[in-house]
Design a protein around this motif. Structure first.
Motif, PDB file in Angstrom:
ATOM      1  N   THR A 514       0.801  -1.419   0.130  1.00  0.00           N
ATOM      2  CA  THR A 514      -0.015  -0.022  -0.140  1.00  0.00           C
ATOM      3  C   THR A 514       0.886   1.125   0.105  1.00  0.00           C
ATOM      4  O   THR A 514       0.577   2.267  -0.678  1.00  0.00           O
ATOM      5  N   TYR A 515       1.843   1.309   0.753  1.00  0.00           N
ATOM      6  CA  TYR A 515       2.740   2.502   0.879  1.00  0.00           C
ATOM      7  C   TYR A 515       3.300   2.468  -0.352  1.00  0.00           C
ATOM      8  O   TYR A 515       4.093   3.856  -0.948  1.00  0.00           O
ATOM      9  N   LEU A 516       3.876   1.442  -0.897  1.00  0.00           N
ATOM     10  CA  LEU A 516       4.847   1.723  -2.508  1.00  0.00           C
ATOM     11  C   LEU A 516       3.796   2.034  -3.325  1.00  0.00           C
ATOM     12  O   LEU A 516       4.345   3.031  -4.190  1.00  0.00           O
ATOM     13  N   LYS A 517       2.627   1.974  -3.271  1.00  0.00           N
ATOM     14  CA  LYS A 517       1.763   2.777  -4.426  1.00  0.00           C
ATOM     15  C   LYS A 517       1.266   4.049  -3.972  1.00  0.00           C
ATOM     16  O   LYS A 517       1.163   4.917  -5.001  1.00  0.00           O
ATOM     17  N   MET A 518       1.408   4.377  -2.762  1.00  0.00           N
ATOM     18  CA  MET A 518       1.415   5.755  -2.363  1.00  0.00           C
ATOM     19  C   MET A 518       2.475   6.680  -2.695  1.00  0.00           C
ATOM     20  O   MET A 518       2.507   7.708  -2.536  1.00  0.00           O
ATOM     21  N   GLY A 519       3.671   5.833  -2.917  1.00  0.00           N
ATOM     22  CA  GLY A 519       4.939   6.685  -3.146  1.00  0.00           C
ATOM     23  C   GLY A 519       5.593   6.886  -1.749  1.00  0.00           C
ATOM     24  O   GLY A 519       6.853   7.736  -1.876  1.00  0.00           O
ATOM     25  N   ASN A 520       5.176   6.164  -0.750  1.00  0.00           N
ATOM     26  CA  ASN A 520       5.917   6.221   0.522  1.00  0.00           C
ATOM     27  C   ASN A 520       7.206   5.214   0.499  1.00  0.00           C
ATOM     28  O   ASN A 520       6.824   4.214   1.293  1.00  0.00           O
ATOM     29  N   PHE A 521       8.271   5.473   0.032  1.00  0.00           N
ATOM     30  CA  PHE A 521       8.970   4.085  -0.124  1.00  0.00           C
ATOM     31  C   PHE A 521       9.633   3.779   1.129  1.00  0.00           C
ATOM     32  O   PHE A 521       9.958   2.473   1.669  1.00  0.00           O
ATOM     33  N   LYS A 522      10.057   4.928   2.104  1.00  0.00           N
ATOM     34  CA  LYS A 522      10.587   4.722   3.392  1.00  0.00           C
ATOM     35  C   LYS A 522       9.858   3.591   4.012  1.00  0.00           C
ATOM     36  O   LYS A 522      10.137   2.614   4.614  1.00  0.00           O
ATOM     37  N   LEU A 523       8.339   3.939   4.302  1.00  0.00           N
ATOM     38  CA  LEU A 523       7.620   2.830   5.203  1.00  0.00           C
ATOM     39  C   LEU A 523       7.328   1.766   4.328  1.00  0.00           C
ATOM     40  O   LEU A 523       7.125   0.588   4.891  1.00  0.00           O
ATOM     41  N   ALA A 524       7.537   1.612   2.919  1.00  0.00           N
ATOM     42  CA  ALA A 524       7.058   0.362   2.412  1.00  0.00           C
ATOM     43  C   ALA A 524       8.139  -0.452   2.620  1.00  0.00           C
ATOM     44  O   ALA A 524       8.102  -1.647   2.982  1.00  0.00           O
ATOM     45  N   LEU A 525       9.528   0.172   2.549  1.00  0.00           N
ATOM     46  CA  LEU A 525      10.665  -0.747   2.660  1.00  0.00           C
ATOM     47  C   LEU A 525      10.665  -1.253   4.189  1.00  0.00           C
ATOM     48  O   LEU A 525      10.988  -2.378   4.641  1.00  0.00           O
ATOM     49  N   ASP A 526      10.209  -0.417   5.115  1.00  0.00           N
ATOM     50  CA  ASP A 526      10.064  -0.873   6.797  1.00  0.00           C
ATOM     51  C   ASP A 526       9.206  -1.867   6.916  1.00  0.00           C
ATOM     52  O   ASP A 526       9.333  -2.870   7.435  1.00  0.00           O
ATOM     53  N   TYR A 527       8.009  -1.807   6.347  1.00  0.00           N
ATOM     54  CA  TYR A 527       7.035  -2.790   6.545  1.00  0.00           C
ATOM     55  C   TYR A 527       7.665  -4.233   5.770  1.00  0.00           C
ATOM     56  O   TYR A 527       7.178  -5.391   6.219  1.00  0.00           O
TER      57      TYR A 527
END
Length: 877
Positions: A514-527
């Motif tokens: 979900t964060y990947l599609k939102m462009g929030n890469f930092k949170l995407a990598l974390d999760y």
């Protein structure tokens, strides 16, 4: 009977009564203005009847009741002094139109002595259900006497005329206690009369038997009625004629026959009544009921129109009908059946003209309007879309009237039809018919356009729904959620708190997606990293995503969802057994609450058995077919139902393609053997041989990894064969593997084996198959029969030859006699498990077996039909 009145008064009333205080004011008050004299004979009242009678006449007489209506009636006839006498009962009434009776009587010629008047009998407290009959009621004074103790008959002379002055009868409206009392009294008097009157003619006996039958019918003592009918028929056959009351009995008996489903006998009964009197509307009503039961809708119109033509005449000229017209109280029911006929004939103008009359007539007759509306609804729904849409006002009235009566129609049928036909609908008319949460969701969707799939499947508390159904439901939620991203994240964050490590790990991965599609890469990598830490097996799906992100931070990079979904759900069509969790009828219509591909797919799956064309339409409307791992399997099942060769070939190809895309489909039953495309087989028959069956045999059995899960049965000249045709060596491997599984087996039981061996005239026998278990079975059986088991005998038993081999005549040529068992499918049932049984690769019918055996110069062939699918054939050279 020669007495003449001393004065010139015109009309007297003669009444006998007992305990009628609740009726007398109505009866005497209504008749008094139109008569010159009222005679009342009381037969033993213990209530206030006498006091009430004296308010209207001073001619009240007393007579002891002797269980004889005629005797009491004849006693009352000595007192009238007017020219004419009206026989009138305390439970009757007349209305203003009766006033013209005086002018009518004064105008009659001297040779007329008797006048028939119509009586309308009310049957319920609402005064809606009625029957009508015309009977002799007015007699020239001194010209009539009565006979018989009950249902007394007037004996009169001179000419008879009919008059249209109605008497209204309330005597059939009783309390339960009074009903039982009157039944017992009337029945006992009739039985006494029939038993004791020795000089009664056959015609008289028929009359009183008919009265007894009607009495038993009215009081619902059905078990007493049928011997009475038999005696009536016997007497009528002797006399070749019948009293008019017989019309009623034969009609009522016809209704009883119809209620038992004996439509041929009922039809003959109704037609018998018509042959006795073609002006009788009752049998036409009976024929209407038979027409609908038989689905002979083309007959509804002529029978219905004839019924109403005759009923109109009854209503306009009731005095003409000297027997009871029973079906005048069923006008709305008859009108409904006529309307069904018009619907089926597409005569919509006549339908509309008659449709509105149903409501008017039901209000007058008190018929079961809810039942009639339900019946109409069923046939209206069956109309094609154009005709359905043209009845918009009538449909709205149906919905409105039904709701006002507290009837809830199957509103989903109407909503579906409205959407398909384009009819302008009113949601408020739907609302009173809503019976379930699902139907409520459908209405909400019509009003708001919102998607309610997740609310229906998971419940309004999605978190609890996912906890109930597990990982598959989480994947389902993520794929089908259409709301705000924040709402999705909120739910995923709640799920990640789960104690279930798989749920927790996957929810973390989906948060990363979900964060990947939102462009929030930092949170995407974390999760993503937290997901791997929680559930290491997810690393094989997440690590490629992480590698891509190292190359370029891009929202177009595919997340881990698709691979996670495939890994965890590809083996199952749905995350739970929907048919156990939800109403199947709702699942068929789930597309009404969502336009998602999932809704279309589910509707298709559950429509398969009831509406295959619609099931196919939904499958074809799915936009992203690759999302559904069983898609080709479902489409193949639709084509396999066809009789068309091209469709059956298409079904086979789709089944194969389904297994190639989803290896799990090779073993639906036990889920062990994946599809590998390697199933050694032989070339048999011709490519042009007719296909008679196609399917995935693992639906009901298993190929155990050696026999192809996808099979077609083809027809050669004199046998059916499986395609692909497994090699003989494959069958040996399969039989060995089969020992390890509890799967359905086709085998010959000891009882059938012994029965068949007894038909074989041999001293010794051997087993054709090289199978130790079968050998043990046959050696045990022959010991009981007294036959010797001998290797290489010229007489053989075979359990498998006819279901596995093509060239049987070559194999049997060296044997002198034998017993061959074989199994056959139900050739008309494509669901028969015999088609699916992996070991079968040949089917033969009786003729095909005979053709093969006759090549060997056989002297004796005998077929034995055993149990279920099992057959046997004996041959002797």
């Amino acid at each position: 009977m020669s007495k003449q009145p001393e004065n010139k008064c015109l009309l007297s009333v003669a009444m006998i009564m007992k305990n009628e205080e609740h009726n007398l004011d109505r009866a005497l008050g209504s008749i008094k203005p139109y008569v010159d004299e009222i005679i009342v004979v009381d037969t033993g009242s213990t209530d206030n009847s006498v006091e009430i009678a004296k308010k209207y006449t001073d001619k009240v007489y007393f007579h002891e009741w002797r269980d004889d209506f005629s005797e009491a009636r004849n006693y009352s006839l000595q007192f009238p002094t007017c020219e004419w006498v009206l026989i009138y009962d305390a439970d009757e009434e007349v209305k203003e139109d009766f006033g013209k009776i005086r002018e009518f009587l004064a105008s009659l010629p001297k040779d007329v002595n008797t006048v028939y008047l119509p009586t309308i009998s009310y049957l319920d407290w609402d005064l809606k259900r009625t029957e009508v009959a015309s009977t002799a009621r007015i007699f020239r004074n001194g010209t009539v006497r009565y006979e018989n103790i009950v249902h007394n008959q007037p004996i009169y002379k001179g000419k008879v005329v009919e008059a249209p002055f109605i008497i209204y009868h309330y005597g059939y409206i009783w309390t339960r206690k009074l009903k039982q009392k009157k039944y017992e009294r009337t029945r006992n008097l009739l039985v006494k009369l029939l038993n004791e009157k020795k000089d009664m003619s056959n015609i008289e006996r028929i009359y009183y038997l008919c009265q007894l039958y009607k009495t038993e019918s009215m009081y619902e003592s059905r078990y007493n009625k049928y011997p009475i009918v038999e005696e009536i028929f016997s007497l009528v056959e002797k006399e070749q004629r019948i009293n008019s009351i017989g019309f009623e009995v034969f009609f009522l008996h016809g209704l009883d026959l119809m209620s038992k489903g004996l439509y041929d006998l009922a039809e003959r009964m109704f037609k018998l009544v018509l042959s006795l009197n073609s002006n009788n509307p009752d049998p036409y009503y009976g024929l209407l009921g038979i027409d609908e039961a038989r689905k002979e809708f083309d007959k509804l119109i002529p029978h219905g129109e004839k019924f109403f033509e005759q009923i109109k005449d009854v209503e306009e000229h009731p005095e003409k009908y000297g027997w009871t017209i029973i079906t005048i109280k069923y006008k709305a029911s008859a009108r409904t059946l006529l309307c069904i006929g018009y619907l089926k004939a597409k005569r919509l103008k006549e339908f509309k003209e008659n449709y509105y009359l149903i409501f008017e007539e039901a209000k007058k007759t008190g018929e079961d309007l809810p039942k009639l509306l339900k019946s109409l609804a069923k046939y209206i729904i069956e109309l094609d879309n154009e005709d359905y849409a043209s009845l918009s006002e009538e449909i709205d009235k149906l919905l409105l009237e039904a709701s006002q009566l507290g009837v809830r129609l199957n509103i989903l049928d109407f909503i579906e039809k409205d959407l398909e036909s384009g009819r302008t609908y009113n949601v408020e008319l739907y609302r009173p018919h809503v019976k379930s949460k699902f139907e409520d969701y459908v209405l909400k969707r019509l009003e708001s356009g919102n998607d309610y799939l997740l609310d229906y499947i998971l419940g309004e508390d999605k978190i609890e729904g996912i906890k109930k159904y597990g990982l598959g439901s989480l994947i389902f939620y993520f794929e089908n959620f259409k709301g705000e991203t924040t709402e999705k994240l909120k739910l995923l964050n709640e799920i990640r708190k789960s104690e279930d490590e798989t749920l927790k790990g996957v929810s973390l991965a989906l948060i990363g997606d979900t964060y990947l599609k939102m462009g929030n890469f930092k949170l995407a990598l974390d999760y993503y990293k937290r997901s791997i830490d929680t559930l290491p097996e997810l690393g094989k799906f997440i690590k490629p995503v992480l590698e891509d992100l190292k190359t370029k931070l891009d929202t177009e990079i595919d997340g881990a969802f698709e691979e996670i979904k495939e890994y965890y759900t590809k083996a199952k069509e749905f995350f739970t057994d929907l048919s156990k969790e939800f109403n199947v009828e709702e699942l068929k219509k789930i597309y009404l609450i969502s336009d998602s591909d999932f809704a279309k797919y589910v509707s298709s799956v559950y429509l398969y058995d009831s509406n295959i064309d619609k099931a196919k339409q939904f499958l074809e409307k799915i936009e992203n077919k690759d999302k559904f791992y069983f898609y080709n399997f479902r489409l193949a099942k639709i084509f396999e139902k066809s009789e068309n060769q091209e469709d059956l070939r298409k079904a086979y190809e789709l089944h194969v393609e389904a297994c190639k895309k989803n290896f799990n489909l090779a073993d639906l039953g036990i889920g062990i053997y994946k599809f590998d495309g390697f199933y050694p087989s032989e070339k048999i028959g011709s490519p042009n041989d007719e296909i008679v069956w196609v399917g995935n045999i693992s639906e009901k059995h298993s190929g155990l990894g050696v026999i192809s899960p996808i099979r077609a049965w083809k027809k050669a000249n004199n046998y059916y064969y499986a395609y692909p045709f497994p090699k003989s060596e494959v069958l040996k491997v399969y039989k060995e593997r089969l020992k390890s599984y509890k799967l359905p087996k086709f085998s010959v039981g000891m009882e059938d084996l012994l029965k068949s061996l007894n038909e074989l005239n041999v001293n010794e026998i051997s087993l054709l198959e090289d199978d130790e278990e079968l050998k043990k079975t046959i050696t045990s059986a022959v010991k009981e029969i007294g036959i010797e088991y001998k290797e290489n005998s010229e007489s053989i038993v075979s359990f498998e030859l006819l279901n596995t081999e093509i060239e049987i005549s070559k194999i049997l040529s060296k044997y002198k006699s034998g017993l061959l068992f074989y199994f056959v499918p139900n050739f008309e049932n494509k669901s028969d498990i015999a088609w699916y049984y992996p070991l079968f690769r040949v089917f033969r019918n009786r003729k095909a077996i005979n053709d093969e055996l006759e090549k060997l110069s056989i002297k004796r062939i005998k077929h034995i039909i055993l149990t279920g699918h099992l057959r046997a054939v004996i041959f002797e050279k």
